[in-house]
Write an enzyme that holds these catalytic residues in place. Structure first.
Site, PDB file in Angstrom:
ATOM      1  CB  CYS A  31      41.100  45.249  33.407  1.00  0.00           C
ATOM      2  SG  CYS A  31      41.753  45.855  34.967  1.00  0.00           S
ATOM      3  CG  HIS A  69      38.079  42.027  35.274  1.00  0.00           C
ATOM      4  ND1 HIS A  69      39.066  41.468  34.498  1.00  0.00           N
ATOM      5  CD2 HIS A  69      38.700  42.880  36.123  1.00  0.00           C
ATOM      6  CE1 HIS A  69      40.240  41.951  34.866  1.00  0.00           C
ATOM      7  NE2 HIS A  69      40.051  42.810  35.848  1.00  0.00           N
ATOM      8  CD  GLU A  89      37.434  39.077  32.476  1.00  0.00           C
ATOM      9  OE1 GLU A  89      36.676  40.032  32.248  1.00  0.00           O
ATOM     10  OE2 GLU A  89      38.656  39.228  32.696  1.00  0.00           O
TER      11      GLU A  89
END
Ligand code: XMP
Length: 524
Positions: A86, A180, A182
């Site tokens: 990002c 993202h 994660e």
């Protein structure tokens, strides 16, 4: 740590994203050690860690904004793989000669929440996972976007709102994702990060708790030498795991001190004594300080005054015991990684004190001791895993957190021994029912509170006039935010009935439906 003992690692450069810690989790789940450094200290961390790869985090800031953070230039020249996520993708693009523009300028706005991308080209990040032409769900949260990519990069995946959903420079092994990976809402995100650390950075994924235990035992021996270590045990998971690990390293050079301030849960002291003395054979001093704490708490009703008194008295008692065992050169603490990570703030200004947390801070300076903190690199669930690795029973390892000031902050108003005894009984019944229902592990923390309110009831033919007991149960990942645990009504009714029937002094039970925020987990 000397170089020979440095684990293969990934450095995560934090630009202040809310979810940076999740990147560290995903890397560790791939069996690779990782550390987070704020962008301003990333260069120093790089030299210390000698990482095999770098991940640049997201950020609340925007690359086009004045004063927004940058990655140290040297990272791009270090010859190791980089993954920008990002903001990390945008800042890397910007620093390497691309262009990032605010969403409102491109006329396309941002992308927030669930999105789908299409893979347009093979790339090492996608190895064994995503094929050209496939569509995959990802999680986006960006306003700005890369509008021109830096020389050497090419697009390998696109989405409706992000023409550069994933970019890659395979030669330099630099990758950028606009989404993202994660967060759990990117279902393949963990595997993408594992691909980065294993395939791209070439790490074997051998970082295990057994390896961590071995490394720490060696480090503790080196640090302590012939010195003596003292450890304040609270009965909680963190200090217990720290103590057992240190004991494995230095044996009887460690003394544990457990202060019974009379504010403990039912049978807590006996459990700690059995565990440490009988099971692990660790030198343990148990200090019976109930009278001192109870007399000092007489007439104290203000929550902060309670906390301050308990914190200070705890340190006095601990210090006296440390002297009594012949002094110590080191103080052991169960500090965890989330306490250590420096949060990156772009707004500046100190945060407001909501509660003064009680710990043994202040002691090391007062007693001129150095700290031994073998859990500093671990997250809570990793500490639990290490506890299991060290042979701690599940029942102990999975215990809910318990605050330093103990029951005192669960008894609004004046704390007395009588009220502590009442609360202990109600709390034990509540937890007993939770365990019997198989819900204990699904809950972050559950406890009873004894309110300074009396209500009228009727039991048999008698009028009663007794205290109200509050029940609290929350789910959380770190205690910073929390949701109310949604028990079904029959469960709560059953607990309430048992408490009122079995605990003299309580004739009414209520359930706390407040999340955090706006409530805190403890009542004081
Ligand atoms: P609050 O009540 O602030 O609690 O929402 C967040 C978490 O911290 C625990 N807590 C403490 N732990 N010393 C501790 O070691 C303290 O003084 C303290 N006060 C709160 C609380 O139990 C919850 O897990």
């Amino acid at each position: 740590m000397d170089d020979a003992h440095l684990p293969d690692s990934i450095l995560i450069v934090d630009f202040g994203s809310q979810v940076t810690q999740l990147i560290a989790r995903r890397v560790r789940e791939a069996g690779v050690y990782s550390e987070i450094a704020p962008f301003s200290q990333a260069e120093e961390a790089f030299h210390r860690l000698k990482p095999k790869g770098v991940i640049l985090s997201g950020s609340p800031a925007g690359v086009p904004e004045d004063g927004s953070p940058r990655a140290p230039e040297m990272l791009f020249e270090a010859g190791i793989p980089i993954l920008g996520i990002c903001y990390g993708q945008q800042v890397m693009s910007h620093q390497l000669g691309g262009e990032v523009r605010p969403g409102h300028e491109t006329g396309e706005g941002g992308e927030f929440g669930r999105a789908f991308l299409t893979v347009t080209k093979d790339c090492a990040l996608f190895d064994g996972l995503w094929q050209v032409g496939e569509r995959h769900q990802v999680w986006m949260s960006h306003g700005d976007k890369v509008t021109k990519f830096a020389p050497g990069f090419e697009i390998v995946a696109i989405s409706d709102g992000a023409p550069f959903a994933v970019i890659a420079d395979e030669e330099r092994k630099f990758y950028g994702t606009q989404f993202h990976p994660e967060v759990v809402h990117t279902p393949d995100g963990g595997k993408l990060i594992a691909n980065f650390v294993r395939h791209v950075c070439g790490l074997a994924g051998e970082w295990t708790m057994a390896a961590y235990r071995e490394t720490k035992v060696r480090e503790i021996r080196e640090q302590v030498g012939d010195g003596k270590v003292i450890c304040g045990l609270s009965g909680g998971v963190d200090s217990s795991v720290a103590a057992i690990l240190i004991h494995e390293a230095i044996g009887d050079k460690l003394t544990c001190v457990f202060v019974d301030h009379g504010l403990l849960r039912l049978n807590e002291r006996e459990q700690v004594e059995t565990m440490f003395r009988d099971h692990y054979n660790i030198p343990l001093v148990v200090v019976d300080a109930e009278d001192m704490f109870m007399s000092g708490l007489e007439g104290v009703t203000d929550p902060e005054a309670k906390r301050k008194f308990i914190g200070k008295t705890f340190i006095d008692v601990f210090e006296a015991e440390a002297k009594a065992v012949g002094g110590a050169d080191f103080l052991a603490q169960g500090t965890l990684y989330p306490d250590v990570i420096e949060s990156v703030s772009f707004t500046g200004g100190p945060s407001v004190t909501i509660k003064s947390h009680h710990n043994v801070g202040g002691l090391p300076e007062r007693m001129n001791m150095q700290l031994v903190e073998p859990l500093r690199e671990l997250f809570k669930d990793e500490v639990r895993e290490l506890g299991r690795e060290l042979g701690l029973p599940d029942m102990f390892v999975g215990r809910h957190p318990f605050p330093g000031p103990g029951l005192a902050i669960r008894i609004p108003g004046e704390v007395t021994k009588e009220r502590c005894d009442i609360l202990r009984k109600a709390d034990a019944i509540y937890l007993d029912e939770i365990r019997k229902a198989g819900l204990y592990d699904a809950i972050w923390q559950a406890f009873a509170v004894l309110l300074p309110v009396k209500t009228v009831g009727v039991m048999g033919d008698y009028r009663t006039y007794d205290s109200v007991c509050g029940l609290r149960a929350v789910t959380s990942t770190d205690g910073m935010t929390a949701d109310v645990y949604p028990f079904d009504a029959a469960f709560l009714t059953g607990v309430a009935t048992r408490i009122v029937n079995e605990v003299q002094g309580i004739n009414r039970v209520v359930y706390d439906y407040t999340s955090k925020p706006p409530g805190t987990i403890e009542w004081e």
